[in-house]
Design a protein around this motif. Structure first.
Motif, PDB file in Angstrom:
ATOM      1  N   HIS A   1       0.835  -1.199   0.000  1.00  0.00           N
ATOM      2  CA  HIS A   1       0.000   0.000   0.000  1.00  0.00           C
ATOM      3  C   HIS A   1       0.876   1.259   0.000  1.00  0.00           C
ATOM      4  N   ARG A   2       1.907   1.261   0.852  1.00  0.00           N
ATOM      5  CA  ARG A   2       2.802   2.424   0.907  1.00  0.00           C
ATOM      6  C   ARG A   2       3.465   2.656  -0.450  1.00  0.00           C
ATOM      7  N   ARG A   3       3.968   1.587  -1.058  1.00  0.00           N
ATOM      8  CA  ARG A   3       4.641   1.709  -2.360  1.00  0.00           C
ATOM      9  C   ARG A   3       3.677   2.257  -3.411  1.00  0.00           C
ATOM     10  N   SER A   4       2.465   1.755  -3.435  1.00  0.00           N
ATOM     11  CA  SER A   4       1.490   2.163  -4.445  1.00  0.00           C
ATOM     12  C   SER A   4       1.103   3.631  -4.295  1.00  0.00           C
ATOM     13  N   VAL A   5       0.893   4.068  -3.057  1.00  0.00           N
ATOM     14  CA  VAL A   5       0.500   5.463  -2.838  1.00  0.00           C
ATOM     15  C   VAL A   5       1.660   6.400  -3.162  1.00  0.00           C
ATOM     16  N   MET A   6       2.870   6.045  -2.733  1.00  0.00           N
ATOM     17  CA  MET A   6       4.019   6.925  -3.013  1.00  0.00           C
ATOM     18  C   MET A   6       4.260   7.041  -4.520  1.00  0.00           C
TER      19      MET A   6
ATOM     20  N   PRO B   1      16.730   3.910   3.036  1.00  0.00           N
ATOM     21  CA  PRO B   1      15.647   4.218   2.095  1.00  0.00           C
ATOM     22  C   PRO B   1      15.086   2.955   1.457  1.00  0.00           C
ATOM     23  N   ASP B   2      13.888   3.055   0.917  1.00  0.00           N
ATOM     24  CA  ASP B   2      13.291   1.975   0.138  1.00  0.00           C
ATOM     25  C   ASP B   2      13.620   2.222  -1.330  1.00  0.00           C
ATOM     26  N   LEU B   3      14.285   1.238  -1.939  1.00  0.00           N
ATOM     27  CA  LEU B   3      14.779   1.372  -3.302  1.00  0.00           C
ATOM     28  C   LEU B   3      14.053   0.366  -4.187  1.00  0.00           C
ATOM     29  N   PHE B   4      13.432   0.833  -5.276  1.00  0.00           N
ATOM     30  CA  PHE B   4      12.619  -0.013  -6.142  1.00  0.00           C
ATOM     31  C   PHE B   4      13.241  -0.038  -7.539  1.00  0.00           C
ATOM     32  N   VAL B   5      13.630  -1.231  -7.979  1.00  0.00           N
ATOM     33  CA  VAL B   5      14.326  -1.344  -9.258  1.00  0.00           C
ATOM     34  C   VAL B   5      13.739  -2.485 -10.083  1.00  0.00           C
ATOM     35  N   ASN B   6      14.008  -2.406 -11.374  1.00  0.00           N
ATOM     36  CA  ASN B   6      13.595  -3.451 -12.312  1.00  0.00           C
ATOM     37  C   ASN B   6      14.843  -3.922 -13.050  1.00  0.00           C
TER      38      ASN B   6
ATOM     39  N   ILE C   1       7.003   4.557 -13.989  1.00  0.00           N
ATOM     40  CA  ILE C   1       6.478   4.636 -12.626  1.00  0.00           C
ATOM     41  C   ILE C   1       5.219   3.796 -12.468  1.00  0.00           C
ATOM     42  N   HIS C   2       4.488   3.547 -13.558  1.00  0.00           N
ATOM     43  CA  HIS C   2       3.197   2.856 -13.475  1.00  0.00           C
ATOM     44  C   HIS C   2       3.296   1.425 -12.937  1.00  0.00           C
ATOM     45  N   GLN C   3       4.436   0.780 -13.143  1.00  0.00           N
ATOM     46  CA  GLN C   3       4.562  -0.609 -12.698  1.00  0.00           C
ATOM     47  C   GLN C   3       4.423  -0.751 -11.189  1.00  0.00           C
ATOM     48  N   TRP C   4       4.742   0.299 -10.442  1.00  0.00           N
ATOM     49  CA  TRP C   4       4.902   0.152  -8.998  1.00  0.00           C
ATOM     50  C   TRP C   4       3.599   0.177  -8.211  1.00  0.00           C
ATOM     51  N   TRP C   5       2.460   0.390  -8.864  1.00  0.00           N
ATOM     52  CA  TRP C   5       1.201   0.262  -8.120  1.00  0.00           C
ATOM     53  C   TRP C   5       0.362  -0.919  -8.603  1.00  0.00           C
TER      54      TRP C   5
ATOM     55  N   ALA D   1      12.251   7.305   2.712  1.00  0.00           N
ATOM     56  CA  ALA D   1      12.369   7.693   1.303  1.00  0.00           C
ATOM     57  C   ALA D   1      11.981   6.524   0.414  1.00  0.00           C
ATOM     58  N   PHE D   2      11.267   6.825  -0.663  1.00  0.00           N
ATOM     59  CA  PHE D   2      10.803   5.835  -1.625  1.00  0.00           C
ATOM     60  C   PHE D   2      11.385   6.222  -2.981  1.00  0.00           C
ATOM     61  N   LEU D   3      12.378   5.463  -3.416  1.00  0.00           N
ATOM     62  CA  LEU D   3      13.168   5.820  -4.590  1.00  0.00           C
ATOM     63  C   LEU D   3      12.879   4.821  -5.707  1.00  0.00           C
ATOM     64  N   PHE D   4      12.184   5.289  -6.735  1.00  0.00           N
ATOM     65  CA  PHE D   4      11.746   4.422  -7.829  1.00  0.00           C
ATOM     66  C   PHE D   4      12.672   4.581  -9.038  1.00  0.00           C
ATOM     67  N   ASN D   5      13.221   3.462  -9.497  1.00  0.00           N
ATOM     68  CA  ASN D   5      14.083   3.437 -10.684  1.00  0.00           C
ATOM     69  C   ASN D   5      15.189   4.491 -10.578  1.00  0.00           C
ATOM     70  N   ALA D   6      15.862   4.470  -9.434  1.00  0.00           N
ATOM     71  CA  ALA D   6      16.938   5.432  -9.205  1.00  0.00           C
ATOM     72  C   ALA D   6      18.106   5.162 -10.150  1.00  0.00           C
ATOM     73  N   PRO D   7      18.692   6.190 -10.745  1.00  0.00           N
ATOM     74  CA  PRO D   7      19.807   5.982 -11.683  1.00  0.00           C
ATOM     75  C   PRO D   7      21.056   5.455 -10.985  1.00  0.00           C
ATOM     76  N   PHE D   8      21.659   4.454 -11.574  1.00  0.00           N
ATOM     77  CA  PHE D   8      22.945   3.918 -11.109  1.00  0.00           C
ATOM     78  C   PHE D   8      23.940   4.152 -12.239  1.00  0.00           C
ATOM     79  N   VAL D   9      24.809   5.141 -12.039  1.00  0.00           N
ATOM     80  CA  VAL D   9      25.726   5.560 -13.107  1.00  0.00           C
ATOM     81  C   VAL D   9      26.940   4.651 -13.100  1.00  0.00           C
ATOM     82  N   SER D  10      26.901   3.633 -13.972  1.00  0.00           N
ATOM     83  CA  SER D  10      27.967   2.633 -14.006  1.00  0.00           C
ATOM     84  C   SER D  10      27.848   1.820 -15.281  1.00  0.00           C
ATOM     85  N   ALA D  11      28.887   1.048 -15.562  1.00  0.00           N
ATOM     86  CA  ALA D  11      28.819   0.113 -16.688  1.00  0.00           C
ATOM     87  C   ALA D  11      27.706  -0.896 -16.420  1.00  0.00           C
TER      88      ALA D  11
END
Length: 354
Positions: free
Chosen positions: A26-31, A252-257, A336-340, A191-201
């Motif tokens: 519920h928290r993830r979907s609302v955020m 923080p809560d980190l959400f990745v695909n 962002i739509h995937q997360w709810w 903190a709810f961080l969706f698809n946060a950029p990871f600058v790396s190879a």
């Protein structure tokens, strides 16, 4: 034509008629919905949708939030963030669950590749790669909004102020969260961080698991070696361990695909830390965990004698949630739509820095 994705009734989590704030789903979907509200605020501005034609309000009103403040980038007039205030309904089926709700949410959108905001957003994406967001007016405005919101919160209720962001917006939320965690008194905001950029190879994109693991181990030794050499030469990384460890209490809560090339590296980043400990190379792993070769080398010759600055995308601690569902294209994997969605096959692990 405007996208149907902007319509809450067409694409939002309308099934979530009751929010249990103790429930991670519920928290993830609302955020995620509140972050989407910022995207739609900016698209409402670009399409000049006002009054009853505005599509953004449904994204927060459905969950009993009011729009407390709109955050505008002074460089181009675009809306990049919003502060929401929670007003619970009068009759609650579970008052204890509602007691865990935030009082305020500060949310930031990511890049919009449309004429009204693309130039500024892409400029900031470049600054993100160069680790230069902190000096930009958008971040300063975001940080001021967070400070103002904390001041508006009830005494001792700082943890009822939550941060949320997607893509570039998650980088802004990350920088704000890190700044506060290192401030006097160590303010730790959820903190709810969706698809946060990871600058790396893109090591995570390597198909063979053994090759992928070998590349990560070799990279860790190279990174640790460069960091150690620069530190011996008086580089700026001498206090890096203490500064990095100071963030360990912020989780923080980190959400990745894993199909998203922008955020997928977080999957391997945290898993690799455990593997380095398992093979007896924990010290090397910890040194590599808090450094990036790119940022170390970019810092050579700068004030402080080299060593660069801590890369924004590196976390001591986090709760990592991975969407293992199928993602046919980049738009799906990074969106962002995937997360709810209610049927996500999620994998959740907590990682703590020691």
């Amino acid at each position: 034509m405007p996208s149907l994705n902007d319509l809450f009734d067409a694409s939002g989590p309308t099934y979530l008629t009751y929010v249990n704030w103790n429930c991670p789903h519920h928290r993830r979907s609302v955020m995620a919905s509140l972050v989407q509200g910022v995207y739609v605020l900016e698209r409402d501005r670009q399409w000049n949708r006002q009054g009853p034609d505005a599509r953004a309000p449904a994204w927060w009103r459905f969950f009993h939030f009011d729009l407390h403040q709109v955050l505008v980038d002074a460089a181009d007039g675009s809306i990049f963030g919003a502060v929401y205030a929670f007003h619970p309904p009068l009759h609650l089926p579970d008052p204890a669950a509602a007691a865990a709700a935030p009082h305020f949410v500060v949310a930031f959108r990511g890049t919009i590749t449309k004429k009204g905001s693309a130039k500024r957003d892409l400029e900031l994406d470049l600054q993100l790669v160069r680790n230069g967001l902190e000096g930009k007016s958008r971040f300063r405005a975001a940080m001021q909004a967070v400070h103002d919101t904390l001041a508006a919160a009830a005494a001792g209720q700082h943890r009822r102020v939550w941060l949320a962001g997607h893509s570039l917006g998650s980088a802004i939320a990350t920088l704000a969260g890190k700044t506060l965690a290192r401030s006097a008194g160590g303010v730790l905001l959820p903190a709810f961080l969706f698809n946060a950029p990871f600058v790396s190879a893109p090591v995570e994109r390597i198909g063979d698991r053994r090759v992928r693991q070998g590349v990560r181990i070799a990279s860790s030794f190279v990174t640790a070696g460069v960091a150690a050499v620069l530190q011996q030469r008086g580089g700026g990384s001498a206090g890096g361990e203490a500064a990095f460890a100071a963030l360990a209490a912020w989780v923080p809560d980190l959400f990745v695909n894993p199909a998203d090339p922008i955020s997928a590296e977080y999957v391997g980043y945290f898993d690799h830390r455990r593997k380095m400990e398992a093979i007896g190379a924990g010290a090397v792993g910890r040194l590599a965990t808090r450094n990036s070769v790119k940022d170390l080398l970019l810092g050579i010759g700068k004030k402080g004698g080299g060593g660069g600055c801590e890369p924004l995308h590196l976390f001591p601690s986090a709760v990592l949630t991975v969407n293992r569902g199928p993602s046919p294209d980049f738009k799906t994997a990074h969106g962002i739509h995937q997360w709810w969605r209610p049927d996500l096959p999620l994998e959740c692990t907590a990682h703590y820095y020691t």
